[in-house]
Design an enzyme around this catalytic site. Structure first.
Site, PDB file in Angstrom:
ATOM      1  N   GLU A   1      -9.801 -10.959  -7.063  1.00 50.15           N
ATOM      2  CA  GLU A   1      -8.788  -9.970  -6.828  1.00 50.15           C
ATOM      3  C   GLU A   1      -7.695 -10.126  -7.793  1.00 50.15           C
ATOM      4  O   GLU A   1      -7.272  -9.024  -8.351  1.00 50.15           O
ATOM      5  CB  GLU A   1      -8.282 -10.021  -5.120  1.00 50.15           C
ATOM      6  CG  GLU A   1      -9.576  -9.640  -4.445  1.00 50.15           C
ATOM      7  CD  GLU A   1      -8.900  -9.430  -2.903  1.00 50.15           C
ATOM      8  OE1 GLU A   1      -9.887  -9.032  -2.081  1.00 50.15           O
ATOM      9  OE2 GLU A   1      -7.842  -9.574  -2.541  1.00 50.15           O
TER      10      GLU A   1
ATOM     11  N   TYR B   1     -12.511  -2.281  -3.562  1.00 49.40           N
ATOM     12  CA  TYR B   1     -12.877  -2.565  -2.187  1.00 49.40           C
ATOM     13  C   TYR B   1     -14.333  -2.303  -2.026  1.00 49.40           C
ATOM     14  O   TYR B   1     -14.796  -1.874  -0.979  1.00 49.40           O
ATOM     15  CB  TYR B   1     -12.404  -1.524  -1.471  1.00 49.40           C
ATOM     16  CG  TYR B   1     -10.787  -1.919  -0.766  1.00 49.40           C
ATOM     17  CD1 TYR B   1     -10.511  -2.918   0.038  1.00 49.40           C
ATOM     18  CD2 TYR B   1      -9.627  -0.991  -1.019  1.00 49.40           C
ATOM     19  CE1 TYR B   1      -9.346  -3.122   0.635  1.00 49.40           C
ATOM     20  CE2 TYR B   1      -8.266  -1.465  -0.704  1.00 49.40           C
ATOM     21  CZ  TYR B   1      -8.234  -2.235   0.358  1.00 49.40           C
ATOM     22  OH  TYR B   1      -7.064  -2.803   0.751  1.00 49.40           O
TER      23      TYR B   1
ATOM     24  N   LYS C   1       0.841  -1.077  -0.037  1.00 55.93           N
ATOM     25  CA  LYS C   1       0.014  -0.174  -0.182  1.00 55.93           C
ATOM     26  C   LYS C   1       0.857   1.361  -0.008  1.00 55.93           C
ATOM     27  O   LYS C   1       1.925   1.197   0.318  1.00 55.93           O
ATOM     28  CB  LYS C   1      -0.953   0.117   1.061  1.00 55.93           C
ATOM     29  CG  LYS C   1      -2.126  -1.017   1.106  1.00 55.93           C
ATOM     30  CD  LYS C   1      -2.794  -0.934   2.506  1.00 55.93           C
ATOM     31  CE  LYS C   1      -4.129  -2.278   2.332  1.00 55.93           C
ATOM     32  NZ  LYS C   1      -4.983  -2.038   3.394  1.00 55.93           N
TER      33      LYS C   1
ATOM     34  N   ASN D   1      -2.160   0.409   6.658  1.00 57.09           N
ATOM     35  CA  ASN D   1      -1.601  -0.877   7.408  1.00 57.09           C
ATOM     36  C   ASN D   1      -0.565  -1.636   6.343  1.00 57.09           C
ATOM     37  O   ASN D   1      -0.623  -2.995   6.487  1.00 57.09           O
ATOM     38  CB  ASN D   1      -2.512  -1.724   7.893  1.00 57.09           C
ATOM     39  CG  ASN D   1      -3.636  -2.304   6.891  1.00 57.09           C
ATOM     40  OD1 ASN D   1      -3.284  -1.828   5.794  1.00 57.09           O
ATOM     41  ND2 ASN D   1      -4.532  -3.012   7.391  1.00 57.09           N
TER      42      ASN D   1
ATOM     43  N   HIS E   1      -2.207  -5.540   1.771  1.00 52.38           N
ATOM     44  CA  HIS E   1      -3.478  -6.091   1.650  1.00 52.38           C
ATOM     45  C   HIS E   1      -3.060  -7.551   1.260  1.00 52.38           C
ATOM     46  O   HIS E   1      -2.640  -7.894   0.408  1.00 52.38           O
ATOM     47  CB  HIS E   1      -4.351  -5.475   0.641  1.00 52.38           C
ATOM     48  CG  HIS E   1      -5.846  -6.236   0.249  1.00 52.38           C
ATOM     49  ND1 HIS E   1      -6.776  -6.373   1.150  1.00 52.38           N
ATOM     50  CD2 HIS E   1      -5.855  -6.980  -0.689  1.00 52.38           C
ATOM     51  CE1 HIS E   1      -7.527  -7.143   0.386  1.00 52.38           C
ATOM     52  NE2 HIS E   1      -7.214  -7.586  -0.460  1.00 52.38           N
TER      53      HIS E   1
HETATM   54  P1  CMP Z   1      -7.295  -4.514   4.120  1.00 51.74           P
HETATM   55  O1  CMP Z   1      -6.724  -5.795   4.314  1.00 51.74           O
HETATM   56  O2  CMP Z   1      -6.607  -3.872   2.822  1.00 51.74           O
HETATM   57  O3  CMP Z   1      -8.854  -4.605   3.996  1.00 51.74           O
HETATM   58  C1  CMP Z   1      -9.686  -3.451   4.170  1.00 51.74           C
HETATM   59  C2  CMP Z   1      -9.018  -2.232   4.815  1.00 51.74           C
HETATM   60  O4  CMP Z   1     -10.076  -1.353   5.116  1.00 51.74           O
HETATM   61  C3  CMP Z   1      -8.213  -2.898   5.797  1.00 51.74           C
HETATM   62  O5  CMP Z   1      -6.808  -3.503   5.144  1.00 51.74           O
HETATM   63  C4  CMP Z   1      -7.592  -1.666   6.536  1.00 51.74           C
HETATM   64  O6  CMP Z   1      -6.833  -0.892   5.889  1.00 51.74           O
HETATM   65  C5  CMP Z   1      -8.979  -0.849   6.279  1.00 51.74           C
HETATM   66  N1  CMP Z   1      -9.575  -0.602   7.565  1.00 51.74           N
HETATM   67  C6  CMP Z   1     -10.240  -1.528   8.280  1.00 51.74           C
HETATM   68  N2  CMP Z   1     -10.685  -1.023   9.372  1.00 51.74           N
HETATM   69  C7  CMP Z   1     -10.484   0.403   9.331  1.00 51.74           C
HETATM   70  C8  CMP Z   1     -10.523   1.304  10.070  1.00 51.74           C
HETATM   71  N3  CMP Z   1     -11.525   1.109  11.350  1.00 51.74           N
HETATM   72  N4  CMP Z   1     -10.447   2.526   9.962  1.00 51.74           N
HETATM   73  C9  CMP Z   1      -9.708   2.738   8.627  1.00 51.74           C
HETATM   74  N5  CMP Z   1      -9.496   1.635   7.775  1.00 51.74           N
HETATM   75  C10 CMP Z   1      -9.813   0.505   8.237  1.00 51.74           C
END
Ligand code: CMP
Length: 140
Positions: free
Chosen positions: A128, A51, A11, A114, A117
């Site tokens: 995906e 998403y 990311k 984070n 993904h």
């Molecule tokens: P990912 O595994 O890419 O799948 C969905 C994403 O939404 C997740 O990782 C996080 O980056 C994001 N996400 C999930 N919960 C939250 C939250 N409470 N606030 C902001 N982003 C979130």
């Protein structure tokens, strides 16, 4: 255990901090093989389509903005039990909950930013992967 393929995204928070090599070293050290890879700049609309399952969540708009804020690396990881293995190597979604040594424990900045993904199931992995890659781009 069956050989699987799963979609991985590095990311914007990680590409911004020049962490793609360190992240991919963790995947490769765990026995996952990168069988397709490209660095792309998503539009907010493309991130939103990817998403779409999270459309009703309060963080959806913020997530799409973030994913379009800088380049991402999209890649396909292959290996025995690759879907679960990728998720193990990534660690919990919220870095505060991620086990030591996982990508998110070591590199992620917050639950939203984070670093990586990964697909969560065989059906989502297939969808995906097909979102970003044609069959011709999966080279083993
Ligand atoms: P990912 O595994 O890419 O799948 C969905 C994403 O939404 C997740 O990782 C996080 O980056 C994001 N996400 C999930 N919960 C939250 C939250 N409470 N606030 C902001 N982003 C979130």
């Amino acid at each position: 255990m069956a050989v699987e393929r799963t979609l991985s995204i590095i990311k914007p928070d990680a590409t911004n901090r020049n962490l793609t090599g360190k992240i991919n070293a963790k995947f490769e050290d765990a026995g996952l093989r990168i069988v397709a890879q490209k660095r792309i700049q998503l539009t907010k609309a493309q991130a939103g389509e990817f998403y779409a399952v999270h459309k009703e969540r309060p963080f959806y708009d913020e997530l799409c903005e973030f994913m379009a804020s800088a380049p991402v690396v999209v890649q396909v990881l292959e290996g025995e039990g690759a879907i679960a293995k990728n998720r193990d190597v990534m660690g919990a979604t919220n870095p505060a909950d991620a086990a030591p040594g996982t990508i998110r424990a070591d590199f992620a900045e917050s639950v939203g930013e984070n670093s990586v993904h990964g697909s969560d199931a065989p059906e989502t992995a297939a969808a995906e992967i097909a979102y970003f890659f044609s069959g011709l781009e999966l080279v083993g």
